[in-house]
Design an enzyme around this catalytic site. Structure first.
Site, PDB file in Angstrom:
ATOM      1  N   GLU A 234     112.150 -66.802  74.499  1.00 24.80           N
ATOM      2  CA  GLU A 234     112.589 -68.202  74.890  1.00 24.80           C
ATOM      3  C   GLU A 234     113.016 -69.133  73.684  1.00 24.80           C
ATOM      4  O   GLU A 234     113.864 -69.972  74.141  1.00 24.80           O
ATOM      5  CB  GLU A 234     111.298 -68.914  75.672  1.00 24.80           C
TER       6      GLU A 234
ATOM      7  N   TRP B 193     116.604 -68.152  73.177  1.00 21.98           N
ATOM      8  CA  TRP B 193     117.364 -68.738  74.364  1.00 21.98           C
ATOM      9  C   TRP B 193     117.689 -70.259  73.950  1.00 21.98           C
ATOM     10  O   TRP B 193     118.694 -70.612  74.067  1.00 21.98           O
ATOM     11  CB  TRP B 193     116.666 -68.604  75.518  1.00 21.98           C
TER      12      TRP B 193
ATOM     13  N   TRP C 131     133.474 -77.710  95.859  1.00 22.48           N
ATOM     14  CA  TRP C 131     131.935 -77.940  96.313  1.00 22.48           C
ATOM     15  C   TRP C 131     132.010 -78.879  97.547  1.00 22.48           C
ATOM     16  O   TRP C 131     133.060 -79.757  97.551  1.00 22.48           O
ATOM     17  CB  TRP C 131     131.363 -78.650  95.024  1.00 22.48           C
TER      18      TRP C 131
ATOM     19  N   ASN D 135     109.783 -74.062  84.603  1.00 19.88           N
ATOM     20  CA  ASN D 135     111.029 -73.438  84.147  1.00 19.88           C
ATOM     21  C   ASN D 135     111.534 -72.535  85.445  1.00 19.88           C
ATOM     22  O   ASN D 135     112.608 -72.662  85.983  1.00 19.88           O
ATOM     23  CB  ASN D 135     110.934 -72.579  83.018  1.00 19.88           C
TER      24      ASN D 135
ATOM     25  N   TRP E  15     127.083 -78.462  90.732  1.00 18.12           N
ATOM     26  CA  TRP E  15     126.106 -78.316  89.683  1.00 18.12           C
ATOM     27  C   TRP E  15     125.821 -79.460  88.775  1.00 18.12           C
ATOM     28  O   TRP E  15     124.784 -79.756  88.287  1.00 18.12           O
ATOM     29  CB  TRP E  15     126.087 -76.709  89.062  1.00 18.12           C
TER      30      TRP E  15
ATOM     31  N   TRP F  34     121.477 -74.915  84.139  1.00 23.53           N
ATOM     32  CA  TRP F  34     122.356 -75.188  85.233  1.00 23.53           C
ATOM     33  C   TRP F  34     123.569 -74.305  85.636  1.00 23.53           C
ATOM     34  O   TRP F  34     123.964 -73.848  86.744  1.00 23.53           O
ATOM     35  CB  TRP F  34     122.835 -76.474  85.364  1.00 23.53           C
TER      36      TRP F  34
END
Length: 495
Positions: free
Chosen positions: A294, A297, A326, A361, A379, A402
């Site tokens: 993590e 990341w 969208w 998360n 988004w 996202w």
């Protein structure tokens, strides 16, 4: 011509500009500023409320940073380093404010840790130019990442877009070069500075926190000591089980260190070092190795900002997905924001965000995919809502998460992967403990019904909404819309 400094400025005056690094220990710029024990050192912090609004910084995060600044002011005072505030509405106005302050106080050198967002990079270039015109040196240090951008590159010297090979190279960089946190700078000799520490405001006008003050202070106490206690507790008590418990929101299975990393109360190096030290004595490395992943990341998404700066401009990483039409539905969007979608795990997640300024998360992925796939709402609206409410709001991590969920980002979930929110709730909150905690209207329902309150028949006595969309139909619509963008012969199909 720069003004002549007062006589007491005969001793060189070095400034360190604190931004996402609100700590005294293992702070690269601060340590560099303090390298010469003969210099005077002043720490600076800029209040820029107009810029914060442009960047959707949450009031709860500003509250946390102000509380952290109060702790940091005391730590720096013990080192004989005053903390001074600069105030300007936005970055453009800040540049001359900082230049005038440096000129008036005889600053010879400015140190700061590098930031990677495009607005921040432009600001720093403008500051460097303004100070150079005053014969003031500027030094920008790598500090935010464990391995800085530009060090982890593909064989043809490009930035990675896929995480797994990035992590292999990232790990190789650590093995080859190492990285260890450093301590505090040495206490400086007390001397007549001509600079006094600034009084710190308790709040910023126009920046109220949506989280109750008592709740925020209880959940997120400020100070490096609190941050290190939380890190040590996680590493020794929960880190070994992280791989098995991290997706269960009803328990304390994660580190909850993200606010401290986002504000720089902790460095990622300190976290990595603590994990590796524990691994040396661990019988099972999987938990902490997953957690180190993590941290990787976190680096990965910051590298993406540098390699692909268009993601800083509200653009999809996969530019072709900007062609998606969208849905525009304010009522549906408000229902999602307020936790009224009729899908309990999504609604409980959104209520957690509203009540605490933080979200687990796993729930971030579920709620983000629900907005972008089930509701088929852009988004970017969800990304902004999160930033406006998260105590750990960070552009790289928030944007990366996202775009992963919306299938518009690099190394994202494939477009035909659409979480079933009911099944996600059953899998990761099987007893409904988390759901009941944040949705008191469902407190009396058993473990099966709590995930689908109106499954068999509408309960008119239950103060909880019906589902705003049918998941099965919404899933097919999202897949069809994305498939229309897929290159012919791509071979992609629903799995």
């Amino acid at each position: 011509m720069p003004a002549s400094p007062p006589a007491h400025h005969a001793v060189p005056h070095v400034a360190v500009w604190l931004r996402q690094d609100l700590r005294a220990a293992d702070n690269t710029a601060l340590l560099a500023a303090c390298a010469d024990p003969r210099t005077r050192v002043t720490a600076l912090y800029a209040i820029t409320p107009g810029q914060w609004q442009q960047h959707d910084v949450a009031g709860v995060r500003i509250d946390f940073e102000l509380r952290q600044l109060a702790c940091l002011r005391d730590e720096l005072a013990a080192l004989n380093i005053p903390l001074c505030l600069l105030e300007a509405d936005d970055y453009a106005a800040l540049v001359p404010v900082l230049a005038r302050w440096a000129d008036a106080h005889g600053v010879t050198t400015l140190h700061a840790n590098r930031q990677y967002e495009i607005n921040e990079q432009a600001r720093d270039r403008a500051v460097a130019s303004a100070l150079q015109a005053q014969d003031i040196d500027t030094h920008w240090h790598e500090d935010l990442c464990i391995v800085p951008p530009g060090r982890v590159l593909t064989g043809d010297r490009r930035f990675y877009t896929v995480f797994t090979p990035f992590r292999r190279n990232w790990q190789q960089q650590l093995d080859d070069h190492g990285t260890r946190p450093r301590g505090l700078p040495a206490q400086r000799e007390a001397m007549a500075y001509g600079v006094s520490a600034s009084p710190l405001p308790e709040r910023i006008a126009g920046y109220p926190s949506h989280v109750d003050a008592g709740v925020a202070r209880a959940l997120w106490p400020a100070g490096e000591a609190h941050a290190h206690d939380r890190l040590a507790g996680f590493i020794t008590e929960a880190g070994g089980d992280y791989d098995r418990r991290r997706d269960l929101p009803a328990i304390d299975g994660t580190s909850t260190l993200s606010p401290y990393l986002a504000a720089g109360v902790l460095s990622a190096r300190q976290c990595l070092h603590a994990a590796r030290r524990q691994l040396a004595h661990a019988r099972d490395a999987r938990g902490l190795d997953t957690w180190i992943g993590e941290l990787c990341w976190r680096d990965f998404y910051k590298h993406i900002l540098v390699g692909f700066p268009h993601v800083c401009r509200h653009q999809a990483f996969k530019r072709e997905t900007d062609a998606i039409a969208w849905r525009h539905d304010d009522a549906l969007f408000r229902a999602w924001c307020e936790g009224r979608t009729g899908y309990p795990v999504v609604d409980a997640a959104m209520r957690q965000l509203l009540e605490t300024g933080w979200m687990h998360n796993r729930l971030r992925m579920i709620s983000a995919m629900f907005l972008s796939k089930d509701l088929f709402i852009d988004w970017r609206l969800g990304e902004r809502h999160f930033m406006r409410h998260l105590i750990d709001g960070d552009l790289s991590a928030n944007n990366g998460g996202w775009q992963w969920s919306a299938s518009t980002g690099n190394d994202a979930a494939p477009y035909f992967r659409v979480f079933n929110p009911t099944l996600q709730g059953r899998k990761f909150d099987p007893d409904g403990e988390f759901i009941r905690r944040f949705l008191p209207a469902l407190a009396g329902l058993d473990a099966r019904r709590v995930h689908e309150p109106h499954a068999k028949q509408v309960d008119a006595l239950l103060d909880y909404p019906l589902p705003v969309v049918d998941h099965g139909e919404a899933r097919l619509h999202a897949i069809a819309a994305f498939r229309a963008l897929a290159p012919a012969g791509s071979g992609e199909a629903p799995g």
